[in-house]
Design a protein around this motif. Structure first.
Motif, PDB file in Angstrom:
ATOM      1  N   TRP A  20       1.438  -9.580  -4.878  1.00  0.00           N
ATOM      2  CA  TRP A  20       0.621  -9.339  -6.064  1.00  0.00           C
ATOM      3  C   TRP A  20       1.492  -9.013  -7.268  1.00  0.00           C
ATOM      4  O   TRP A  20       2.434  -8.218  -7.177  1.00  0.00           O
ATOM      5  N   GLY A  21       1.147  -9.578  -8.405  1.00  0.00           N
ATOM      6  CA  GLY A  21       1.680  -9.128  -9.670  1.00  0.00           C
ATOM      7  C   GLY A  21       0.866  -7.958 -10.183  1.00  0.00           C
ATOM      8  O   GLY A  21      -0.161  -7.588  -9.606  1.00  0.00           O
ATOM      9  N   TYR A  22       1.302  -7.381 -11.292  1.00  0.00           N
ATOM     10  CA  TYR A  22       0.604  -6.219 -11.833  1.00  0.00           C
ATOM     11  C   TYR A  22      -0.858  -6.538 -12.141  1.00  0.00           C
ATOM     12  O   TYR A  22      -1.765  -5.755 -11.831  1.00  0.00           O
ATOM     13  N   GLY A  23      -1.078  -7.684 -12.781  1.00  0.00           N
ATOM     14  CA  GLY A  23      -2.441  -8.038 -13.175  1.00  0.00           C
ATOM     15  C   GLY A  23      -3.352  -8.261 -11.989  1.00  0.00           C
ATOM     16  O   GLY A  23      -4.509  -7.814 -11.983  1.00  0.00           O
ATOM     17  N   GLN A  24      -2.848  -8.960 -10.946  1.00  0.00           N
ATOM     18  CA  GLN A  24      -3.660  -9.192  -9.746  1.00  0.00           C
ATOM     19  C   GLN A  24      -4.025  -7.874  -9.069  1.00  0.00           C
ATOM     20  O   GLN A  24      -5.159  -7.683  -8.614  1.00  0.00           O
ATOM     21  N   ALA A  26      -4.241  -4.873 -10.483  1.00  0.00           N
ATOM     22  CA  ALA A  26      -5.208  -4.148 -11.315  1.00  0.00           C
ATOM     23  C   ALA A  26      -6.599  -4.742 -11.150  1.00  0.00           C
ATOM     24  O   ALA A  26      -7.599  -4.001 -11.029  1.00  0.00           O
ATOM     25  N   ASP A  43      -5.215  -2.284 -16.053  1.00  0.00           N
ATOM     26  CA  ASP A  43      -4.542  -3.522 -16.430  1.00  0.00           C
ATOM     27  C   ASP A  43      -3.050  -3.416 -16.094  1.00  0.00           C
ATOM     28  O   ASP A  43      -2.621  -2.481 -15.403  1.00  0.00           O
ATOM     29  N   ASN A  44      -2.277  -4.373 -16.595  1.00  0.00           N
ATOM     30  CA  ASN A  44      -0.846  -4.395 -16.306  1.00  0.00           C
ATOM     31  C   ASN A  44      -0.152  -3.093 -16.676  1.00  0.00           C
ATOM     32  O   ASN A  44       0.721  -2.598 -15.931  1.00  0.00           O
ATOM     33  N   SER A  45      -0.529  -2.535 -17.811  1.00  0.00           N
ATOM     34  CA  SER A  45       0.147  -1.320 -18.264  1.00  0.00           C
ATOM     35  C   SER A  45      -0.152  -0.142 -17.347  1.00  0.00           C
ATOM     36  O   SER A  45       0.721   0.717 -17.127  1.00  0.00           O
ATOM     37  N   VAL A  47      -0.644  -0.257 -14.078  1.00  0.00           N
ATOM     38  CA  VAL A  47       0.201  -0.420 -12.894  1.00  0.00           C
ATOM     39  C   VAL A  47       1.650  -0.085 -13.241  1.00  0.00           C
ATOM     40  O   VAL A  47       2.364   0.555 -12.447  1.00  0.00           O
ATOM     41  N   SER A  48       2.100  -0.498 -14.408  1.00  0.00           N
ATOM     42  CA  SER A  48       3.471  -0.200 -14.833  1.00  0.00           C
ATOM     43  C   SER A  48       3.714   1.301 -14.889  1.00  0.00           C
ATOM     44  O   SER A  48       4.770   1.786 -14.449  1.00  0.00           O
TER      45      SER A  48
END
Length: 442
Positions: A20-24, A26, A43-45, A47-48
């Motif tokens: 999974w990437g961050y977006g997936q 989230a 969202d991505n942020s 997860v970051s």
């Protein structure tokens, strides 16, 4: 949100494993929240922050993260696995216990709320060894939450779950589920909140997960599928915290069965595959249990090659299992023949489906009355559709001999289907006699 001073490498590793990437990630959390009535906007942020600057997700989000990762990776993922610290009930389970108790209270018959052992419940629990002592300890725990529990309490949960399961087999979920919900509120809830050694705590969580799974299964038997889903999710959460792969994969399989019954083949297949993957150390009987459901789910989706492959695997595992000791109530050749029948039926082999269902009927243990009624109705329906009217009528009469003795929504489905099928054929004497008999039953 609370903060720590280190990056979360454990969670990063799980995301890598999940692909999974961050977006997936989230979006999966947001979707899981939606299913539980929450409107989330991660969202991505987000997860970051969790991974890179030490931000710890709030407790409710942590629970969702563990659930989506467990499903994605097809194994229980604990708080420690995800870098959320050592999994303690106070940290991870408080909201879970509260939610479980709220669910069980709402499910309880109001007449059963005031007295732990009222009516049929009281008559049933006397079969649990040492039950009067257990009731006394429950009362003590309620008045003294700091009291420590031990293996006696764990054993009482296991014994009650087995007892209620037996009642369900004989009389159906509608009779037995109120007992299970009452026991959840009056015994399991206080036990989960009490002090206990770590090993006892783990055993208790596993026993509670198994009880929760059974309660969900009985809700499904009543065709209360939304309620069943909520119990199943609680069972998964308890099993995950306990690190109990067996109950985790059994619950996933139960969810697959429910979706298969509802005609949702893709979801049933995905859950069945997840169940198999969640128990890599399963013995041959469990492998047969899981492969049989995988085969049925694959057949519902029309995947003939996978369905036949999984059935062959289930047969091989069952052959090996039958050479070992077997506990009553575990997956057996009768259940396997039922799955073979379902696969054949979904793949268009009506004659083979009838043959396998008859084999299942002939070797089924007599204690499983609810199953006998339900599958007997299915056998009659298939014979009727194949033009074997007289055999179908005889099977339906046998079903009606026991149908009044059980309370089961899925058995009710078979009764209604019988009435629908024979209605256009009332000029036939056998159909007319059967119809007349249903008037006294309904």
């Amino acid at each position: 949100m609370s903060r720590t001073r280190r990056q979360n490498e454990a969670l990063r590793g799980l995301l890598y494993e999940a692909g999974w990437g961050y977006g997936q990630f989230a979006r999966s959390i947001n979707a899981a929240g939606t299913r539980t009535g929450l409107s989330l906007r991660y969202d991505n942020s987000s997860v970051s922050h969790w991974l890179n600057d030490g931000t710890m997700p709030r407790q409710g989000t942590r629970d969702l993260i563990l659930d989506v990762l467990s499903l994605r990776l097809r194994r229980p993922v604990t708080a420690a696995d995800a870098g959320f610290g050592k999994p303690r009930l106070d940290d991870e389970g408080t909201d879970l216990i509260t939610g479980l108790m709220d669910l069980a209270r709402a499910d309880m018959d109001p007449s059963r709320r005031s007295v732990l052992g009222a009516g049929l419940y009281s008559a049933a629990v006397v079969a649990v060894p040492g039950w009067q002592d257990v009731v006394g300890r429950i009362d003590m725990i309620k008045t003294n939450p700091s009291m420590r529990i031990g293996r006696r309490e764990v054993e009482s949960v296991i014994a009650m779950t087995e007892l209620i399961s037996g009642i369900d087999d004989q009389q159906g979920g509608r009779y037995a589920r109120p007992m299970a919900a009452t026991f959840l509120v009056n015994a399991i809830g206080p036990y989960l909140k009490a002090e206990a050694p770590d090993e006892v705590r783990k055993e208790l969580l596993s026993a509670a997960a198994d009880h929760c799974y059974l309660t969900g299964y009985m809700a499904m038997d009543e065709r209360l599928d939304g309620l069943a889903s909520r119990y199943y999710v609680k069972a998964l959460e308890l099993a995950r915290i306990a690190g109990d792969e067996l109950t985790f994969c059994t619950t996933l399989r139960g969810m697959s069965v429910m979706h298969g019954d509802l005609g949702d083949g893709p979801t049933a297949s995905r859950l069945a595959q997840s169940a198999s993957a969640a128990s890599p150390k399963a013995g041959p009987r469990m492998r047969a249990f899981l492969a049989g459901q995988e085969a049925h789910a694959a057949a519902i989706t029309g995947d003939r090659s996978l369905a036949l492959l999984r059935i062959k695997q289930a047969e091989a595992a069952m052959e090996k299992a039958e050479s070992q000791a077997k506990a009553l109530g575990s997956y057996d050749p009768s259940a396997l023949h039922y799955h073979i029948s379902q696969v054949r039926y979904e793949l268009g082999d009506m004659a083979g489906a009838i043959e396998s269902m008859q084999q299942s009927h002939q070797i089924r243990e007599p204690v499983f009355r609810r199953t006998r009624v339900r599958y007997g109705g299915m056998l009659a329906e298939r014979k009727f559709k194949a033009g074997r009217f007289e055999e179908a009528f005889a099977d339906w009469h046998r079903m009606l001999d026991e149908y009044p003795l059980i309370q089961s929504g899925r058995a009710d489905d078979r009764f209604r289907e019988m009435k629908t099928l024979i209605q256009p054929y009332l000029g036939n004497r056998g159909a007319r006699e059967l119809h007349e008999r249903t008037m006294s039953v309904s």
